[in-house]
Write a protein that holds these residues in place. Structure first.
Motif, PDB file in Angstrom:
ATOM      1  N   ALA B 233      -1.456 -19.404  15.580  1.00  0.00           N
ATOM      2  CA  ALA B 233      -0.968 -18.056  15.272  1.00  0.00           C
ATOM      3  C   ALA B 233      -1.860 -16.962  15.845  1.00  0.00           C
ATOM      4  O   ALA B 233      -1.448 -15.804  15.922  1.00  0.00           O
ATOM      5  CB  ALA B 233      -0.817 -17.880  13.765  1.00  0.00           C
ATOM      6  N   CYS B 236       0.125 -15.375  18.302  1.00  0.00           N
ATOM      7  CA  CYS B 236       1.505 -15.021  17.935  1.00  0.00           C
ATOM      8  C   CYS B 236       1.690 -13.500  17.949  1.00  0.00           C
ATOM      9  O   CYS B 236       0.869 -12.756  17.432  1.00  0.00           O
ATOM     10  CB  CYS B 236       1.813 -15.579  16.548  1.00  0.00           C
ATOM     11  SG  CYS B 236       3.438 -15.128  15.942  1.00  0.00           S
ATOM     12  N   TYR B 237       2.791 -13.065  18.514  1.00  0.00           N
ATOM     13  CA  TYR B 237       3.126 -11.643  18.559  1.00  0.00           C
ATOM     14  C   TYR B 237       3.787 -11.153  17.264  1.00  0.00           C
ATOM     15  O   TYR B 237       4.051  -9.957  17.124  1.00  0.00           O
ATOM     16  CB  TYR B 237       4.188 -11.388  19.629  1.00  0.00           C
ATOM     17  CG  TYR B 237       3.808 -11.528  21.069  1.00  0.00           C
ATOM     18  CD1 TYR B 237       2.698 -10.885  21.586  1.00  0.00           C
ATOM     19  CD2 TYR B 237       4.632 -12.246  21.941  1.00  0.00           C
ATOM     20  CE1 TYR B 237       2.407 -10.976  22.941  1.00  0.00           C
ATOM     21  CE2 TYR B 237       4.350 -12.337  23.296  1.00  0.00           C
ATOM     22  CZ  TYR B 237       3.228 -11.699  23.788  1.00  0.00           C
ATOM     23  OH  TYR B 237       2.962 -11.769  25.112  1.00  0.00           O
ATOM     24  N   SER B 238       4.202 -12.084  16.410  1.00  0.00           N
ATOM     25  CA  SER B 238       5.083 -11.734  15.290  1.00  0.00           C
ATOM     26  C   SER B 238       6.341 -11.052  15.810  1.00  0.00           C
ATOM     27  O   SER B 238       6.779 -10.041  15.274  1.00  0.00           O
ATOM     28  CB  SER B 238       4.382 -10.818  14.285  1.00  0.00           C
ATOM     29  OG  SER B 238       3.230 -11.449  13.782  1.00  0.00           O
ATOM     30  N   CYS B 239       6.898 -11.608  16.876  1.00  0.00           N
ATOM     31  CA  CYS B 239       8.040 -10.959  17.522  1.00  0.00           C
ATOM     32  C   CYS B 239       9.369 -11.510  17.025  1.00  0.00           C
ATOM     33  O   CYS B 239      10.431 -10.974  17.348  1.00  0.00           O
ATOM     34  CB  CYS B 239       7.954 -11.098  19.038  1.00  0.00           C
ATOM     35  SG  CYS B 239       8.299 -12.760  19.662  1.00  0.00           S
ATOM     36  N   GLY B 240       9.337 -12.613  16.287  1.00  0.00           N
ATOM     37  CA  GLY B 240      10.564 -13.135  15.700  1.00  0.00           C
ATOM     38  C   GLY B 240      11.539 -13.757  16.678  1.00  0.00           C
ATOM     39  O   GLY B 240      12.617 -14.195  16.276  1.00  0.00           O
ATOM     40  N   SER B 241      11.182 -13.837  17.939  1.00  0.00           N
ATOM     41  CA  SER B 241      12.116 -14.416  18.912  1.00  0.00           C
ATOM     42  C   SER B 241      12.499 -15.844  18.522  1.00  0.00           C
ATOM     43  O   SER B 241      13.649 -16.246  18.637  1.00  0.00           O
ATOM     44  CB  SER B 241      11.499 -14.426  20.312  1.00  0.00           C
ATOM     45  OG  SER B 241      11.328 -13.111  20.770  1.00  0.00           O
ATOM     46  N   LEU B 276       8.493 -11.815  11.279  1.00  0.00           N
ATOM     47  CA  LEU B 276       8.280 -10.374  11.393  1.00  0.00           C
ATOM     48  C   LEU B 276       7.423  -9.862  10.237  1.00  0.00           C
ATOM     49  O   LEU B 276       7.587 -10.301   9.093  1.00  0.00           O
ATOM     50  CB  LEU B 276       9.623  -9.635  11.423  1.00  0.00           C
ATOM     51  CG  LEU B 276      10.584 -10.094  12.530  1.00  0.00           C
ATOM     52  CD1 LEU B 276      11.900  -9.331  12.441  1.00  0.00           C
ATOM     53  CD2 LEU B 276       9.963  -9.924  13.903  1.00  0.00           C
ATOM     54  N   GLU B 277       6.557  -8.924  10.555  1.00  0.00           N
ATOM     55  CA  GLU B 277       5.594  -8.434   9.566  1.00  0.00           C
ATOM     56  C   GLU B 277       6.260  -7.884   8.309  1.00  0.00           C
ATOM     57  O   GLU B 277       5.820  -8.178   7.187  1.00  0.00           O
ATOM     58  CB  GLU B 277       4.678  -7.388  10.227  1.00  0.00           C
ATOM     59  CG  GLU B 277       3.466  -6.982   9.415  1.00  0.00           C
ATOM     60  CD  GLU B 277       3.742  -5.846   8.450  1.00  0.00           C
ATOM     61  OE1 GLU B 277       2.980  -5.703   7.488  1.00  0.00           O
ATOM     62  OE2 GLU B 277       4.736  -5.099   8.647  1.00  0.00           O
ATOM     63  N   PRO B 278       7.362  -7.083   8.420  1.00  0.00           N
ATOM     64  CA  PRO B 278       7.926  -6.513   7.189  1.00  0.00           C
ATOM     65  C   PRO B 278       8.764  -7.506   6.374  1.00  0.00           C
ATOM     66  O   PRO B 278       9.236  -7.149   5.304  1.00  0.00           O
ATOM     67  CB  PRO B 278       8.839  -5.379   7.700  1.00  0.00           C
ATOM     68  CG  PRO B 278       8.676  -5.327   9.184  1.00  0.00           C
ATOM     69  CD  PRO B 278       8.060  -6.600   9.627  1.00  0.00           C
ATOM     70  N   ARG B 292      -0.447 -13.398  10.038  1.00  0.00           N
ATOM     71  CA  ARG B 292       0.382 -14.043  11.057  1.00  0.00           C
ATOM     72  C   ARG B 292       0.514 -15.538  10.806  1.00  0.00           C
ATOM     73  O   ARG B 292       1.586 -16.109  10.931  1.00  0.00           O
ATOM     74  CB  ARG B 292      -0.285 -13.891  12.425  1.00  0.00           C
ATOM     75  CG  ARG B 292       0.047 -12.616  13.128  1.00  0.00           C
ATOM     76  CD  ARG B 292      -0.539 -12.671  14.526  1.00  0.00           C
ATOM     77  NE  ARG B 292      -1.138 -11.383  14.882  1.00  0.00           N
ATOM     78  CZ  ARG B 292      -0.433 -10.312  15.201  1.00  0.00           C
ATOM     79  NH1 ARG B 292       0.881 -10.369  15.231  1.00  0.00           N
ATOM     80  NH2 ARG B 292      -1.014  -9.188  15.482  1.00  0.00           N
TER      81      ARG B 292
END
Ligand code: SF4
Ligand code: SF4
Ligand code: SF4
Ligand code: SF4
Ligand code: SF4
Lengths: 246, 343
Positions: B233, B236-241, B276-278, B292
């Motif tokens: 992690a 990891c971008y936390s981009c949710g792709s 995703l963060e939220p 993350r």
């Protein structure tokens, strides 16, 4: 209840965001049902210092800007930064990566000393900002969204996740699959990844997402054969002030 | 039910008739990739694709949908909105259909979701056993190369013709209405069995989950505190792709928006993702999965443990390889993770 009074102000910027407001056309009339505009240089001659909400476009680039910003903050109950220049310094901040003297000479020639200008900054570095409307220019829909939130006393729903989400929702082929690169993975979503959808790449005009994984993105860009120089340029276009130093 | 065959030529006519008379969603080229979309001309249809960019969930749980319109006032009015025009889904691969069958169970849990159900009922599903695998596919080792339910018709390419297994009355009617199919012979049955038995080998040799699928859940339950999550992690971008392309991701976020009249508005829902963060943020800004690594781990444990528990132990990863291919830092490939964590 009397209508809240709103005013628009501009600092260093291209007026693209104020133009976005003017271009609202019919929606602008709907907005005017709820607010009274007391100052808006782009669209009217009158001016008043009696306002509740100040929308500020552009960056702070001079000492004189600071006093004016502080005045606005004193007069307004709510301050909203509109557009990349105001929220982060935008492309104006590109000048910050080079020595100030060089930049001033380049722009103003031999009279450069007559024009005082320093590091370009988002207005949040000078005064407290209550809301930010991102983008270069901001989108009409996000501006209207923030206005509605102000009117209803709710928090505007501004995404805090990367652009790749918008890209997946739109069904785009990722530009990395096509031998191109973009800064979408560290850029705040919320524009429907419109540039990628239209066949370009994302330059990050909405600014960095909170907690961006910049190191991971540098590694990815290197893996895709971007030179350090290209990589720095890619990141600098809109992120100069926001990137962690070093 | 019964089994038929359609020569490739007759299949073409069948597709042409379908496109003319029914809202047909099939696979077509999108730049260098493939994607499900509305078919206006049978020539657009691609039957030998490897994998589509996004899973067919787009047509059962659209990226964004309006749930209802509302009008505020003394008597708040609510007008439900369910968009579920009948359609034919042509060419969904076995692994994606396996995922869709799982989603049927998930969306039916507790408060059955009327929007999903209406669209699922509106669909006539013509499934297709894959003839190609992407470089990331590993459905061959996830028990997902074939599927035994959920389709109205199931096509297998057996050379110069399609073997057509008729799954439902609806499928039978569609076939007799738009195609001239023949009864399958013993030779056809043999040919189909042979193609089927070789399907898993379409996936590349290095795309194999080496552990026994039955043991994965147990091993993964023990992985919670493994250092691998933090390590991976970090990039990891936390981009949710990885969430948004997955056929078994179904999370959504619900929002109310109001018009400028400040009286009317809509409730909408759109795709969300646990990376995703939220995602796990609640009132008071408390976030249950702030790090993350917590979010990264959560997705993998959803597929192998948490959702599997809701599906009588069936793994909620069907091996499509979409998450692996979409993840730019290349950290989330289930093959690598499972092979490292499961013995
Ligand atoms: S943010 Fe963009 S559109 Fe707005 S003033 Fe700056 S340059 Fe112009
Ligand atoms: S094109 Fe850019 S924003 Fe879109 S998915 Fe790829 S990396 Fe993300
Ligand atoms: S896609 Fe990127 S560059 Fe284009 S508008 Fe959105 S944030 Fe700005
Ligand atoms: S694992 Fe990969 S695809 Fe998923 S959120 Fe992280 S970077 Fe994005
Ligand atoms: S976890 Fe990845 S490989 Fe498994 S079904 Fe989802 S997208 Fe496909």
């Amino acid at each position: 209840m009397s209508k809240p009074k709103i005013a628009f102000f501009d600092f260093a910027g291209c007026e693209g965001d104020q133009l976005t407001v003017v271009n609202l056309e019919e929606a602008l009339l709907d907005v005017l049902e709820h607010v009274e505009i007391v100052s808006f240089r782009e669209a009217m001659k009158e001016h008043s210092d009696d306002y509740d909400i100040a929308f500020i476009e552009g960056s702070c680039t001079r000492v004189a800007d600071e006093a004016r910003l502080k005045d606005i903050r004193k007069n307004a109950k709510i301050v909203v930064a509109i557009g990349a220049c105001a929220t982060s310094g935008g492309i104006n901040a590109l000048k910050n990566i080079r020595p100030l003297e060089t930049v001033r000479k380049e722009v103003y020639g031999e009279n450069w000393k007559d024009y005082d200008t320093y590091r370009a900054r988002g207005i949040g570095e000078v005064i407290d900002v209550d809301y930010k409307v991102y983008g270069c220019p901001m989108t009409q829909s996000e501006f209207v969204k923030v206005v509605k939130s102000l009117l209803t006393g709710t928090q505007p729903d501004i995404p805090n996740y990367p652009m790749c989400v918008d890209c997946k929702q739109a069904g785009n082929v990722c530009v990395f699959e096509k031998g191109q690169t973009c800064v979408g993975p560290i850029t705040r979503a919320g524009c429907d990844a419109c540039c990628v959808t239209e066949g370009a790449t994302c330059w990050g005009c909405r600014g960095l997402v909170n907690d961006p994984n910049v190191d991971a993105h540098k590694e990815v860009l290197e893996k895709y054969n971007l030179s350090v120089d290209e990589l720095t340029k890619r990141m600098a276009t809109y992120f100069t002030n926001e990137l962690p130093k070093g | 039910m019964t089994a038929k065959t359609l020569s490739k030529e007759n299949f073409k006519k069948f597709a042409e008739n379908l496109v003319k008379s029914e809202r047909t969603i099939g696979v077509k080229a999108k730049e260098t990739k493939y994607e499900f979309g509305n078919i206006n001309n049978a020539d657009e249809i691609v039957m030998d694709y490897d994998v589509t960019l996004r899973s067919p969930r787009t047509f059962f749980q659209p990226p964004k949908e309006k749930l209802f319109d509302f009008k505020l006032g003394a008597n708040t009015e609510i007008k439900p909105n369910i968009e579920a025009d009948p359609f034919v889904l042509l060419g969904i691969h076995s692994y994606d259909l396996k995922a869709l069958n799982q989603m049927d169970i998930i969306w039916d849990e507790n408060n059955a979701d009327q929007h999903y159900k209406a669209r699922r009922n509106a669909a006539t599903v013509i499934a297709l056993e894959p003839t190609q695998a992407s470089e990331w596919s590993f459905w061959g080792s996830m028990d997902s190369s074939t599927v035994d339910k959920g389709y109205d018709l199931l096509l297998t390419d057996i050379g110069n013709k399609y073997y057509v297994e008729v799954g439902t009355e609806k499928g039978a009617n569609l076939l007799s209405k738009y195609a001239s199919a023949e009864d399958a012979t013993n030779d056809d049955n043999t040919a189909r069995d042979k193609v089927r038995s070789e399907l898993p080998n379409l996936c590349k040799a290095d795309r194999k989950v080496k552990c026994d699928t039955d043991g994965i859940t147990a091993s993964m339950k023990n992985s919670y505190n493994n250092a691998i999550w933090e390590k991976l992690a970090e990039k990891c971008y936390s981009c949710g792709s990885c969430n948004l392309v997955c056929p078994t991701c179904y999370c959504f976020d619900v929002k109310d928006t109001i018009e400028l009249d400040l009286a009317t508005g809509q409730r909408t829902r759109k795709w969300d993702g646990c990376l995703l963060e939220p995602f796990a943020k609640v009132a008071g800004d408390e976030n249950f999965r702030e790090n993350r690594a917590d979010r990264f781990r959560h997705r993998i444990l959803r597929k192998t443990v948490y959702v599997a528990d809701k599906l009588n132990g069936e793994l909620a990863c069907v091996g499509c390889g979409r998450c692996s291919s979409t993840c730019l830092p290349d950290i989330t490939d289930p093959v690598k993770i499972l092979n490292e964590l499961c013995s």
